[in-house]
Design an enzyme around this catalytic site. Structure first.
Site, PDB file in Angstrom:
ATOM      1  CB  SER A  15     -26.603 -17.227  -4.013  1.00 40.33           C
ATOM      2  OG  SER A  15     -26.966 -16.828  -2.848  1.00 40.33           O
ATOM      3  CG  HIS A  37     -25.215 -19.043   1.096  1.00 36.06           C
ATOM      4  ND1 HIS A  37     -26.407 -19.917   0.349  1.00 36.06           N
ATOM      5  CD2 HIS A  37     -24.964 -18.165   0.248  1.00 36.06           C
ATOM      6  CE1 HIS A  37     -26.451 -19.126  -0.753  1.00 36.06           C
ATOM      7  NE2 HIS A  37     -25.593 -18.118  -0.645  1.00 36.06           N
ATOM      8  CG  ASP A  80     -27.876 -22.084   2.323  1.00 37.48           C
ATOM      9  OD1 ASP A  80     -28.016 -20.927   3.218  1.00 37.48           O
ATOM     10  OD2 ASP A  80     -27.398 -21.993   1.350  1.00 37.48           O
TER      11      ASP A  80
END
Lengths: 340, 340
Positions: free
Chosen positions: A132, A316, A287
């Site tokens: 991320s 995610h 995601d």
């Protein structure tokens, strides 16, 4: 999850940010795993993600895993603003709370570079990896210090924050700051109504539509949809997380862009083209804020990159260590990268 | 967009909701387009969507379009809670504001059925169609009154609200109610901070990732991303929309489920199987809260249904009349359906 104190602190001194403010007597909190070799040639940098603390990276580190402390010296630096490194919640006045300055991904990587070179005397890393916002820092490392970074594995992240991702974060921010208790950052106690609201906004984005349809939260020990929203999501943002810290990191995230590195004239494509590292780029199939198509675009502009999509419904959080199948998939990617 | 008053009102009398509360002297506001034939055999019902008012359905009605008032008698009933039909904002005490009762999709369709049969004396419709929550009402019409509904075209909606969709709405609700000005529904002026926050949360869901990447909001006259967030989204929720009304309709949406209709034992599949209407079901390719896979599942359980995906990047708002290409695509679907 109790807050931990088993970390080290590196003195950044008076650290001037790209935006012009100086964080005086700034600190970079970090944790290392394994032993630095005498040749100083076995180090891997693994930065934290939005709101994450070093201990929340540990699921990808372990005996027999790719990130094996028996072989590598793994450095996990905490992002500026995460509450352990210099942050709104721990900076002394006058730069505390709502006055904490804007921090860019470039600032984070510069601080980490000082730690790696000045403190540890490392000239070349084995790899950089992260999830991320950690992936964003991974890209930035490869662009800012190509000579030091032969391998990268960014997962569930991007080299430049997309407009839609910015909008998603605007929603998160709006929910938090709608709480009058936030008081423009000048609160004495956490604005928990806002933190709980941002948690509920985040919930729809963090996992995929199919994850919810299949009630996969049961695998995490949650007994109903509402139990997951309260127990996982609200609990997540109430777990020692500070509203101003979250807003500082949110700003960093929204402004992530390797093209803004000096020498690339704001061009994402030029910056991607300058990455010398061998890269395995891992988006998660479903995601919702780092969709695979954005990584596909990046990989097309990188000289030595492979796209490897994490399959499945976890969205995610495929990259968050929440399930063993996805963890194994990422671990295998790291294994392949480190063998190359 | 100014509020309009060119509509009719049908007296529902004392209208008892499925939940047990009775809305006394309830009103169904509606607007018609075209002329009911002497045989009363040319009526199409086209319900409104979440927060929509009848005039916001008019983009799909017009001379030379499938929904042509020269041929059809098009009835647009306003959902209970939308501010025109009986709603928290216009109900007299004691059922006003925060005390407005829970309304189900089944209640809305029952009210509309009374209008169609008792007021207009119509025994059989030509079709029912609608966007989003309007699609949910379309499915409900086909299940509750199969003998009256030979054709349906639900677009960007579903027969049962999915768990992920429920979570998305939890985020919207949390953002609105994080504003202390909301005061649990007992406000004298609109909680605009909360309305603006929910608008920003909604923004990421309403259009696709690619829509934002390609800056397609420019086609709508917005000059930057922030201009779109303020001008379109915040403007949308400040445009005569009331917080309690929005929460009432949100509850209706979250609880949409044709399987809850009497006789189907809570089974979505049984209810889908009971739909006699010929159906063209139109999801939008990149709709983030009504993903095409959910409609695929529905169509597999419907006896006489075709799935026709609206291509492109407009996401949920493909069905909102925001661009001519998607409008033409939906209009063609209606044309094909009405010709069958």
């Amino acid at each position: 999850m109790p807050s931990r104190t088993d970390y080290e602190t590196f003195d950044l001194g008076d650290f001037t940010l790209l935006g012009g403010a100086t964080l005086r007597d700034a600190k970079l909190a970090y944790k290392t795993y394994g032993t630095l070799s005498d040749a100083r040639d076995n180090a891997i940098v693994y930065p934290t993600w939005y709101s994450g603390r070093y201990w929340e990276n540990e699921w990808l580190i372990g005996d027999g895993m790719a990130l094996d402390p028996a072989h590598y010296f793994i450095i996990v630096p905490n992002m500026l603003g995460n509450g352990l490194s210099t942050s709104p919640s721990n900076a002394p006045p006058p730069y505390d709370q709502a006055r904490f300055p804007e921090v860019r991904v470039q600032d984070n990587v510069r601080a980490q570079h000082k730690l790696v070179t000045e403190h540890f005397g490392i000239e070349r890393l084995v790899a950089v990896t992260g999830w991320s916002m950690g992936a964003g820092q991974t890209y930035q490392w490869a662009v800012s210090h190509p000579e030091m970074v032969p391998r990268i594995l960014p997962f569930c992240g991007s080299a430049r924050t997309s407009p839609h991702n910015i909008v998603f974060l605007e929603g998160v921010k709006a929910a938090l700051t709608a709480d009058g208790g936030w008081n423009h950052g000048w609160y004495d106690t956490q604005p928990t109504r806002g933190l709980r609201a941002m948690a509920r906004v985040y919930a729809g984005w963090g996992f995929s539509q199919a994850f919810y349809l299949e009630e996969r939260y049961q695998e995490l020990g949650f007994t109903s949809l509402e139990d997951f929203l309260v127990g996982f999501w609200e609990g997540f943002f109430l777990d020692g997380r500070d509203a101003n810290n979250l807003l500082t990191m949110l700003w960093t995230w929204q402004h992530g862009d390797i093209g803004q590195t000096e020498g690339f004239d704001g061009s994402l494509e030029k910056a991607l083209g300058a990455i010398q590292a061998r890269a395995i780029v891992m988006p998660a199939e479903k995601d919702l804020y780092f969709p695979p198509e954005d990584n596909e675009y990046e990989v097309r502009h990188m000289p030595n990159a492979e796209l490897r999509v994490i399959p499945g419904v976890w969205g995610h959080f495929a990259g968050g260590g929440a399930n063993q199948v996805d963890t194994d998939f990422i671990d295998q990617g790291l294994r392949d990268l480190l063998a190359s």
